[in-house]
Design a protein around this motif. Structure first.
Motif, PDB file in Angstrom:
ATOM      1  N   ASN A 190       0.707  -3.739 -12.673  1.00 35.94           N
ATOM      2  CA  ASN A 190       0.858  -4.394 -11.376  1.00 35.94           C
ATOM      3  C   ASN A 190       1.630  -5.699 -11.521  1.00 35.94           C
ATOM      4  N   ILE A 191       2.280  -6.100 -10.442  1.00 35.74           N
ATOM      5  CA  ILE A 191       2.874  -7.438 -10.427  1.00 35.74           C
ATOM      6  C   ILE A 191       1.722  -8.435 -10.375  1.00 35.74           C
ATOM      7  N   PRO A 192       1.595  -9.290 -11.378  1.00 37.37           N
ATOM      8  CA  PRO A 192       0.381 -10.117 -11.481  1.00 37.37           C
ATOM      9  C   PRO A 192       0.289 -11.157 -10.372  1.00 37.37           C
ATOM     10  N   SER A 193      -0.927 -11.383  -9.923  1.00 37.60           N
ATOM     11  CA  SER A 193      -1.160 -12.362  -8.854  1.00 37.60           C
ATOM     12  C   SER A 193      -0.944 -13.784  -9.345  1.00 37.60           C
ATOM     13  N   TRP A 194      -1.017 -14.013 -10.670  1.00 32.31           N
ATOM     14  CA  TRP A 194      -0.864 -15.375 -11.179  1.00 32.31           C
ATOM     15  C   TRP A 194       0.531 -15.944 -10.912  1.00 32.31           C
ATOM     16  N   ILE A 195       1.496 -15.098 -10.576  1.00 30.11           N
ATOM     17  CA  ILE A 195       2.838 -15.602 -10.257  1.00 30.11           C
ATOM     18  C   ILE A 195       2.770 -16.595  -9.101  1.00 30.11           C
ATOM     19  N   GLY A 196       1.800 -16.407  -8.232  1.00 33.37           N
ATOM     20  CA  GLY A 196       1.653 -17.330  -7.107  1.00 33.37           C
ATOM     21  C   GLY A 196       1.292 -18.738  -7.511  1.00 33.37           C
ATOM     22  N   THR A 197       0.886 -18.938  -8.769  1.00 32.53           N
ATOM     23  CA  THR A 197       0.562 -20.292  -9.241  1.00 32.53           C
ATOM     24  C   THR A 197       1.777 -21.025  -9.807  1.00 32.53           C
ATOM     25  N   CYS A 198       2.895 -20.335  -9.951  1.00 36.60           N
ATOM     26  CA  CYS A 198       4.125 -20.975 -10.458  1.00 36.60           C
ATOM     27  C   CYS A 198       4.812 -21.686  -9.299  1.00 36.60           C
ATOM     28  N   SER A 199       4.285 -22.808  -8.931  1.00 30.45           N
ATOM     29  CA  SER A 199       4.661 -23.468  -7.676  1.00 30.45           C
ATOM     30  C   SER A 199       6.101 -23.961  -7.650  1.00 30.45           C
ATOM     31  N   SER A 200       6.758 -24.058  -8.791  1.00 29.36           N
ATOM     32  CA  SER A 200       8.143 -24.540  -8.824  1.00 29.36           C
ATOM     33  C   SER A 200       9.158 -23.412  -8.770  1.00 29.36           C
ATOM     34  N   LEU A 201       8.689 -22.178  -8.650  1.00 32.30           N
ATOM     35  CA  LEU A 201       9.566 -21.027  -8.791  1.00 32.30           C
ATOM     36  C   LEU A 201      10.600 -20.958  -7.662  1.00 32.30           C
ATOM     37  N   LEU A 202      11.876 -20.850  -8.071  1.00 31.09           N
ATOM     38  CA  LEU A 202      12.996 -20.681  -7.144  1.00 31.09           C
ATOM     39  C   LEU A 202      13.462 -19.229  -7.099  1.00 31.09           C
ATOM     40  N   VAL A 203      13.442 -18.572  -8.250  1.00 27.52           N
ATOM     41  CA  VAL A 203      14.002 -17.226  -8.382  1.00 27.52           C
ATOM     42  C   VAL A 203      12.988 -16.331  -9.085  1.00 27.52           C
ATOM     43  N   LEU A 204      12.669 -15.182  -8.465  1.00 29.85           N
ATOM     44  CA  LEU A 204      11.798 -14.182  -9.072  1.00 29.85           C
ATOM     45  C   LEU A 204      12.512 -12.837  -9.016  1.00 29.85           C
ATOM     46  N   MET A 205      12.981 -12.375 -10.173  1.00 24.22           N
ATOM     47  CA  MET A 205      13.748 -11.134 -10.279  1.00 24.22           C
ATOM     48  C   MET A 205      12.972 -10.164 -11.174  1.00 24.22           C
ATOM     49  N   MET A 206      12.504  -9.040 -10.586  1.00 23.94           N
ATOM     50  CA  MET A 206      11.712  -8.068 -11.343  1.00 23.94           C
ATOM     51  C   MET A 206      12.181  -6.651 -11.050  1.00 23.94           C
ATOM     52  N   ARG A 207      13.395  -6.485 -10.625  1.00 29.59           N
ATOM     53  CA  ARG A 207      13.875  -5.178 -10.180  1.00 29.59           C
ATOM     54  C   ARG A 207      14.026  -4.183 -11.339  1.00 29.59           C
ATOM     55  N   SER A 208      14.036  -2.903 -10.972  1.00 31.31           N
ATOM     56  CA  SER A 208      14.318  -1.810 -11.910  1.00 31.31           C
ATOM     57  C   SER A 208      13.395  -1.833 -13.120  1.00 31.31           C
ATOM     58  N   ASN A 209      12.093  -1.838 -12.847  1.00 30.87           N
ATOM     59  CA  ASN A 209      11.076  -1.658 -13.872  1.00 30.87           C
ATOM     60  C   ASN A 209      10.140  -0.544 -13.410  1.00 30.87           C
ATOM     61  N   ASN A 210       8.952  -0.517 -13.942  1.00 33.31           N
ATOM     62  CA  ASN A 210       7.962   0.484 -13.534  1.00 33.31           C
ATOM     63  C   ASN A 210       6.707  -0.189 -12.992  1.00 33.31           C
ATOM     64  N   PHE A 211       6.886  -1.320 -12.332  1.00 32.32           N
ATOM     65  CA  PHE A 211       5.752  -1.991 -11.708  1.00 32.32           C
ATOM     66  C   PHE A 211       5.204  -1.121 -10.582  1.00 32.32           C
ATOM     67  N   LYS A 212       3.894  -1.117 -10.442  1.00 37.95           N
ATOM     68  CA  LYS A 212       3.252  -0.290  -9.435  1.00 37.95           C
ATOM     69  C   LYS A 212       2.232  -1.123  -8.650  1.00 37.95           C
ATOM     70  N   GLY A 213       1.601  -0.472  -7.692  1.00 37.24           N
ATOM     71  CA  GLY A 213       0.585  -1.167  -6.904  1.00 37.24           C
ATOM     72  C   GLY A 213       1.171  -1.813  -5.660  1.00 37.24           C
ATOM     73  N   LYS A 214       0.359  -2.613  -5.008  1.00 40.98           N
ATOM     74  CA  LYS A 214       0.767  -3.285  -3.778  1.00 40.98           C
ATOM     75  C   LYS A 214       1.453  -4.625  -4.086  1.00 40.98           C
ATOM     76  N   LEU A 215       2.199  -5.092  -3.110  1.00 37.53           N
ATOM     77  CA  LEU A 215       2.837  -6.401  -3.244  1.00 37.53           C
ATOM     78  C   LEU A 215       1.764  -7.480  -3.228  1.00 37.53           C
ATOM     79  N   PRO A 216       1.710  -8.317  -4.251  1.00 36.79           N
ATOM     80  CA  PRO A 216       0.684  -9.370  -4.253  1.00 36.79           C
ATOM     81  C   PRO A 216       0.972 -10.425  -3.185  1.00 36.79           C
TER      82      PRO A 216
END
Length: 526
Positions: A190-216
């Motif tokens: 799954n796309i981990p929920s902890w990404i939401g704690t990276c408060s300085s994040l400008l760019v999040l690129m995770m395309r073309s993998n095998n991530f599954k589950g719902k959008l956090p």
């Protein structure tokens, strides 16, 4: 050629220099050497005992050459290096553990080579590292959890490799992280929920993998996020409401100025968003459409500042490959107004909420190849900065909202293969300027451009007013039929007149007709 002993910085980039680079060719007193964009080839010849040479080199840029072979282990003895850029060469083999000795490194760029093996855990020794780019290689294995110890890391590029496994939880410790690009690997989970704690994040690129589950939903709490690309995974479900209030995409700054005009504040090895003054952070970068990217102060991303003597220098480090306007495009720098959401090619479903109209700063939106249904919300007409919109290969139904016709910057549109119906917005809309392929696969759509004969603007000064043929037919005739009849009649009488007064032409014409008839009759007799 003699080199002055006072020389501290040497820039010979963008030339046609050839041959191998040897350590003996580097003047000992140099602090900065830039030989990028040349034709240097062969291996890095750094095999003599470098510590005895007492090098003071802080910045070594060898990008965009033809250097081949392995990264020599002795490079790890240049312990004064702050920046090492070996990108876009033909280097092979493993990343040597000796690079872990470069404890002052702030920027390490090894992308676009042929490096293989695993990412060495020794990189965790680089405690000053701000930017790590290992993209476009042949690296494999898992992302080492030790990377979470790089407390100052602001930019992490691992895309286009063969990495596997989960995103390590240790990355949640990187509170300064502004860019994560792990696209085009074989990552799972799954796309981990902890990404939401990276408060300085400008760019999040995770395309073309095998991530599954719902959008956090936690991703929607990233108030600085400008680029979100989760395309081509196995994600399912609806878009969380939090995504429709991403703070950096909500506000449109109509001011065409650039974030931070103070470009010369003195500092050493300072990290900040490019273009922002020291200690400043813009909540929403301005719209910089129309400003050419040649001016270095127009970029937004991670910057590293260095001071050589009394001269303040900056080293820009961000670049991304985005799929926009129907194809993959390389953006050499992350521009300050580039707000993008790409959730295409997943298994997402549900209605598109009207709140999507809140994202007024959005420039690129791609929701294609999913199972979204229902009406396209008219609130999308509020996306005044939108340049590219792709809703193709979904299950949208109903009419195309007339509000979309007012999106002045919209240059790419794809609504093909849905269940849309009704008339495409015409009056005062530039929807009619798109190619009809943008609407293919919607058999119940009518109007220009899918019905090309309706594409002439009504009552245009350059064309006569259009006439409804069906209405005229109710009265027993149509102006179209009448005009065609007059044309045929005029043509016939013109021929008769010519043959009447031109005797030679008449004789020749009848002779030819006689021969043709004789030939045809003869053929039939045989």
């Amino acid at each position: 050629m003699g080199i002055s002993p006072e020389l501290r910085s040497l820039n010979l980039s963008n030339n046609h220099l050839e041959g191998p680079l040897t350590v003996s060719s580097i003047p000992l007193q140099l602090q900065s050497l830039d030989l990028s964009v040349n034709e240097l080839n062969g291996p890095l010849l750094l095999d003599i005992p470098i510590p005895e040479q007492n090098f003071s080199l802080e910045k070594l840029l060898l990008a965009d050459n033809k250097i081949e072979g392995p990264i020599t282990a002795s490079l790890g003895t240049m312990t004064s290096l702050y920046i090492l850029d070996l990108s876009n060469n033909q280097l092979r083999g493993n990343i040597p553990d000796s690079l872990g000795n470069l404890t002052l490194l702030t920027v390490l760029r090894l992308e676009s080579n042929h490096l293989n093996g695993e990412i060495p855990a020794c990189l965790t020794n680089l405690s000053e590292l701000v930017m790590l780019n290992l993209a476009s290689n042949e690296l494999e294995g898992q992302i080492p959890k030790e990377l979470g110890n790089l407390a100052g890391l602001a930019s992490l590029h691992l895309e286009k490799n063969n990495l596997q496994g989960l995103l390590p939880l240790s990355l949640a410790q990187l509170s300064n992280l502004q860019v994560i690009d792990v696209g085009e690997n074989n990552l799972t989970g799954n796309i981990p929920s902890w990404i939401g704690t990276c408060s300085s994040l400008l760019v999040l690129m995770m395309r073309s993998n095998n991530f599954k589950g719902k959008l956090p939903p936690q991703i929607g709490e990233l108030t600085e996020l400008l680029i979100l690309d989760l395309s081509s995974n196995l994600l399912y479900g609806e878009i969380p409401n939090t995504y429709l209030n991403l703070a950096a995409m909500v506000v449109v700054n109509e001011d065409m100025s650039v974030v931070g005009e103070d470009r010369h504040a003195p500092s050493a090895r300072r990290v900040r968003p490019c273009g922002a003054p020291s200690g400043a952070r813009s909540r929403h970068p301005p719209n910089i459409r129309g400003i050419t990217p040649d001016s270095d102060h127009n970029y937004y991303g991670t910057c590293v500042d260095y001071v050589y003597g009394n001269e303040d220098r900056r080293y820009y480090i961000e670049g991304l490959d985005l799929i926009t306007k129907g194809s993959e495009r390389h953006y050499a720098y992350v521009l300050s107004g580039m707000a993008c959401i790409d959730l295409s090619n997943n298994r997402l479903w549900g209605h598109l909420p009207a709140k999507i109209g809140n994202l007024k700063g959005l420039m690129f939106l791609n929701l294609s190849r999913n199972s979204f249904n229902g009406d396209i919300p008219g609130s999308m007409g509020n996306l005044s900065q939108l340049e590219s919109l792709d809703l193709s290969l979904n299950k949208f139904s109903g009419k195309i909202p007339f509000q979309l016709g007012s999106l002045d910057y919209l240059g790419y549109l794809n609504m093909s293969y849905n269940n849309l119906s009704g008339v495409i917005p015409q009056q005062g809309s530039h929807m009619i300027t798109f190619d009809k392929s943008a609407f293919w696969g919607n058999p119940n759509l009518r109007g220009c451009p899918v019905e090309s004969w309706k594409c002439s603007p009504p009552h245009s000064p350059l064309s006569p007013p259009t006439i409804d043929v069906k209405e005229e037919a109710k009265e027993g005739f149509s102006w179209y039929e009448l005009s065609m009849g007059w044309s045929v009649a005029a043509g016939f009488f013109a021929v008769v007149l010519v043959l009447t007064f031109k005797v030679n032409w008449r004789k020749t014409t009848f002779d030819q007709m006689d021969r043709a008839i004789t030939f045809l009759l003869g053929e039939r007799t045989n």
